[in-house]
Design an enzyme around this catalytic site. Structure first.
Site, mmCIF file in Angstrom:
data_model
loop_
_atom_site.group_PDB
_atom_site.id
_atom_site.type_symbol
_atom_site.label_atom_id
_atom_site.label_comp_id
_atom_site.label_asym_id
_atom_site.label_seq_id
_atom_site.Cartn_x
_atom_site.Cartn_y
_atom_site.Cartn_z
ATOM 1 N N TYR A 56 13.389 11.591 -9.858
ATOM 2 C CA TYR A 56 14.176 11.747 -8.623
ATOM 3 C C TYR A 56 15.627 12.037 -8.998
ATOM 4 O O TYR A 56 16.350 11.193 -9.494
ATOM 5 C CB TYR A 56 14.113 10.495 -7.749
ATOM 6 C CG TYR A 56 12.741 10.119 -7.231
ATOM 7 C CD1 TYR A 56 11.691 11.044 -7.202
ATOM 8 C CD2 TYR A 56 12.480 8.845 -6.767
ATOM 9 C CE1 TYR A 56 10.435 10.691 -6.731
ATOM 10 C CE2 TYR A 56 11.227 8.476 -6.284
ATOM 11 C CZ TYR A 56 10.206 9.403 -6.270
ATOM 12 O OH TYR A 56 8.968 9.043 -5.807
ATOM 13 N N PRO A 202 5.108 6.563 4.489
ATOM 14 C CA PRO A 202 4.399 5.898 5.597
ATOM 15 C C PRO A 202 4.861 6.383 6.968
ATOM 16 O O PRO A 202 4.161 6.160 7.961
ATOM 17 C CB PRO A 202 4.760 4.415 5.399
ATOM 18 C CG PRO A 202 6.085 4.436 4.694
ATOM 19 C CD PRO A 202 6.029 5.637 3.778
ATOM 20 N N GLY A 204 5.207 9.555 7.462
ATOM 21 C CA GLY A 204 4.860 10.974 7.446
ATOM 22 C C GLY A 204 6.068 11.832 7.127
ATOM 23 O O GLY A 204 6.283 12.869 7.757
ATOM 24 N N GLY A 206 8.956 11.324 7.856
ATOM 25 C CA GLY A 206 9.822 11.348 9.034
ATOM 26 C C GLY A 206 9.144 11.918 10.271
ATOM 27 O O GLY A 206 9.596 11.675 11.390
ATOM 28 N N PHE A 207 8.045 12.660 10.097
ATOM 29 C CA PHE A 207 7.448 13.366 11.239
ATOM 30 C C PHE A 207 6.954 12.406 12.331
ATOM 31 O O PHE A 207 7.109 12.664 13.533
ATOM 32 C CB PHE A 207 6.286 14.271 10.774
ATOM 33 C CG PHE A 207 5.788 15.154 11.873
ATOM 34 C CD1 PHE A 207 6.467 16.312 12.208
ATOM 35 C CD2 PHE A 207 4.663 14.805 12.617
ATOM 36 C CE1 PHE A 207 6.040 17.110 13.263
ATOM 37 C CE2 PHE A 207 4.228 15.595 13.668
ATOM 38 C CZ PHE A 207 4.917 16.758 13.985
HETATM 39 N N1 LIG Z 1 4.659 8.389 -5.818
HETATM 40 C C1 LIG Z 1 4.963 9.521 -5.273
HETATM 41 O O1 LIG Z 1 4.526 10.583 -5.693
HETATM 42 C C2 LIG Z 1 5.902 9.555 -4.091
HETATM 43 C C3 LIG Z 1 6.009 10.696 -3.284
HETATM 44 C C4 LIG Z 1 6.874 10.675 -2.197
HETATM 45 C C5 LIG Z 1 7.618 9.530 -1.932
HETATM 46 N N2 LIG Z 1 7.507 8.435 -2.744
HETATM 47 C C6 LIG Z 1 8.284 7.203 -2.484
HETATM 48 O O2 LIG Z 1 8.024 6.763 -1.165
HETATM 49 C C7 LIG Z 1 9.236 6.584 -0.452
HETATM 50 C C8 LIG Z 1 9.032 6.862 1.033
HETATM 51 O O3 LIG Z 1 8.438 8.121 1.255
HETATM 52 P P1 LIG Z 1 9.205 9.357 1.904
HETATM 53 O O4 LIG Z 1 10.661 9.160 1.798
HETATM 54 O O5 LIG Z 1 8.560 10.566 1.326
HETATM 55 O O6 LIG Z 1 8.752 9.367 3.423
HETATM 56 P P2 LIG Z 1 8.897 8.403 4.685
HETATM 57 O O7 LIG Z 1 9.355 7.073 4.277
HETATM 58 O O8 LIG Z 1 7.614 8.550 5.408
HETATM 59 O O9 LIG Z 1 10.013 9.169 5.544
HETATM 60 C C9 LIG Z 1 11.329 9.319 5.139
HETATM 61 C C10 LIG Z 1 12.005 10.254 6.122
HETATM 62 O O10 LIG Z 1 11.969 9.660 7.419
HETATM 63 C C11 LIG Z 1 13.283 9.545 7.948
HETATM 64 N N3 LIG Z 1 13.348 8.232 8.629
HETATM 65 C C12 LIG Z 1 13.255 7.011 8.062
HETATM 66 N N4 LIG Z 1 13.292 6.051 8.993
HETATM 67 C C13 LIG Z 1 13.419 6.688 10.182
HETATM 68 C C14 LIG Z 1 13.494 6.226 11.516
HETATM 69 N N5 LIG Z 1 13.451 4.941 11.816
HETATM 70 N N6 LIG Z 1 13.622 7.158 12.502
HETATM 71 C C15 LIG Z 1 13.673 8.480 12.215
HETATM 72 N N7 LIG Z 1 13.598 8.970 10.965
HETATM 73 C C16 LIG Z 1 13.461 8.073 9.953
HETATM 74 C C17 LIG Z 1 14.212 9.631 6.765
HETATM 75 O O11 LIG Z 1 15.409 10.255 7.139
HETATM 76 P P3 LIG Z 1 16.828 9.521 7.133
HETATM 77 O O12 LIG Z 1 17.192 9.345 5.701
HETATM 78 O O13 LIG Z 1 17.708 10.499 7.830
HETATM 79 O O14 LIG Z 1 16.651 8.231 7.862
HETATM 80 C C18 LIG Z 1 13.436 10.531 5.801
HETATM 81 O O15 LIG Z 1 13.686 11.889 6.108
HETATM 82 C C19 LIG Z 1 10.209 7.527 -1.158
HETATM 83 O O16 LIG Z 1 11.543 7.148 -0.961
HETATM 84 C C20 LIG Z 1 9.784 7.410 -2.597
HETATM 85 O O17 LIG Z 1 10.413 6.270 -3.202
HETATM 86 C C21 LIG Z 1 6.661 8.436 -3.801
#
Ligand SMILES: NC(=O)c1ccc[n+]([C@@H]2O[C@H](COP(=O)([O-])OP(=O)(O)OC[C@H]3O[C@@H](n4cnc5c(N)ncnc54)[C@H](OP(=O)(O)O)[C@@H]3O)[C@@H](O)[C@H]2O)c1
Length: 326
Positions: A56, A202, A204, A206-207
């Site tokens: 990252y 979790p 999606g 952000g979707f």
């Molecule tokens: N092992 C792997 O291959 C892998 C792959 C992907 C991710 N990950 C890990 O998993 C973590 C989480 O996954 P992710 O970041 O992909 O997706 P996520 O947690 O599903 O979504 C993050 C997105 O949602 C937005 N968001 C968060 N809370 C919100 C809310 N309450 N209302 C509206 N929008 C919101 C965030 O934007 P804002 O910042 O603007 O709030 C960001 O764009 C990552 O940080 C990473 O550490 C691991």
């Protein structure tokens, strides 16, 4: 904040914080000082589980997490990952034992620590038998450099083979209301052998929070446009699942993000999601999901309804899909 246990004894807060988006994947890196304050705010709210990876940034996300958590090192669980390198601007899987041994030294330095609580292989390298990786992890454990290990986006046979050599504490893979494939084989297999599950994305990506639609344009360095699920056509079609999540939010006096997170946490006690955010208000909102109760009856009803909502678009472009489930 309640505690959950991953594997045979890694205690973490029931919801973690994914730190990737602060430096990587969803636009230009956020302000470092603001992100340090955000991570420390999470610690103050009882979050003890933080997720990062060598790739990252690369590197700047581990540096950020290391600096933010240095004063709290003894109170928190840091998870990081090895096995993906950047070469000519592209991610390349490299799980060779010598690469892992080199990676951990860099991660320890950047994270300002002498041990990593949970060390994942980020993607399985098909050219290296997983038993060899498990032996390397066992050795790193014996040297005191890691306390637990895990696999990310690995296939079930790989998980079983790895676990037989040196027990895994957690598997990290995508799981959410719009990506439920893990329920078919992965979750039953993890439950059978007692490995914890850490769902990434979790919300999606952000979707599921309802903030994106066909008119959304993503900024520079945001990877989402390369995911088929984030094409304008798919985002339009997938408003049906957003509509359903919103209706549940009204019913439970919660926000869509809180419903998406509460749903993941309600599946099993050994599941700990790691939603990501760069915004303090949204962090507080997400932590509020721990107060939302979804009963087994709610979950059965929601899952039945979700099963009838088609989701358009693959979750990964072809190149990325090839690296998952190996
Ligand atoms: N092992 C792997 O291959 C892998 C792959 C992907 C991710 N990950 C890990 O998993 C973590 C989480 O996954 P992710 O970041 O992909 O997706 P996520 O947690 O599903 O979504 C993050 C997105 O949602 C937005 N968001 C968060 N809370 C919100 C809310 N309450 N209302 C509206 N929008 C919101 C965030 O934007 P804002 O910042 O603007 O709030 C960001 O764009 C990552 O940080 C990473 O550490 C691991």
């Amino acid at each position: 904040m309640k505690i959950r246990v991953l594997g045979k004894g890694l205690e973490v807060s029931e919801i973690g914080l994914g730190c990737m988006g602060m430096s990587h994947g969803y636009g230009i890196p956020a302000d470092k000082n603001e992100m340090i304050a955000l991570i420390r705010f999470a610690v103050g709210k009882g979050v003890t589980f933080f997720d990062t990876a060598e790739v990252y940034g690369p590197y700047i996300n581990e540096e950020l997490v290391g600096e933010a958590l240095e004063p709290y090192r003894k109170e928190v669980v840091i998870a990081t990952k090895c096995g993906i390198k950047m070469a000519n601007g592209k991610q390349v899987v490299d799980g060779k034992p010598e690469a892992i041994r080199k990676s951990i030294e860099g991660s320890l330095k950047r994270l300002k620590t002498d041990f990593i609580d949970l060390y994942y292989l980020h993607r399985v390298d098909p050219s290296v038998p997983i038993e060899e990786i498990a032996e390397v992890m066992k050795d790193l454990y014996k040297q005191g450099k890691i306390r637990h290990w895990g696999l990310s986006e690995a296939g079930i046979q790989t998980i079983r083979r790895a676990h037989a050599v040196f027990p895994l504490t957690a598997v990290e893979s995508e799981y959410s209301m719009w990506w439920r494939q893990p329920e078919e084989e992965l979750l039953p297999a993890l439950e059978e052998v007692g490995i914890g599950f850490v769902p990434f994305s979790p919300l999606g990506k952000g979707f599921l929070t309802g903030r994106f639609d066909r008119n959304t344009t993503f900024g520079k360095e945001d990877l989402r446009p390369i995911y088929p699920r984030f094409s304008a056509e798919a985002m339009e079609a997938n408003q049906s699942i957003v509509g359903f999540v919103k209706s549940l939010a009204i019913e439970k006096n919660a926000t869509p993000a809180q419903i998406a997170l509460a749903w993941v946490m309600a599946q099993k006690q050994w599941i700990v999601p790691i939603p990501g955010t760069t915004n303090l208000g949204r962090l507080e909102e997400n932590l509020g999901s721990t107060a939302i109760e979804l009963t087994p009856e709610d979950i059965a009803r929601i899952n039945e309804a979700l099963g009838k909502i088609p989701v358009m678009g693959d979750r990964y472009p072809v190149e990325f899909a090839k690296r998952a489930g190996l």
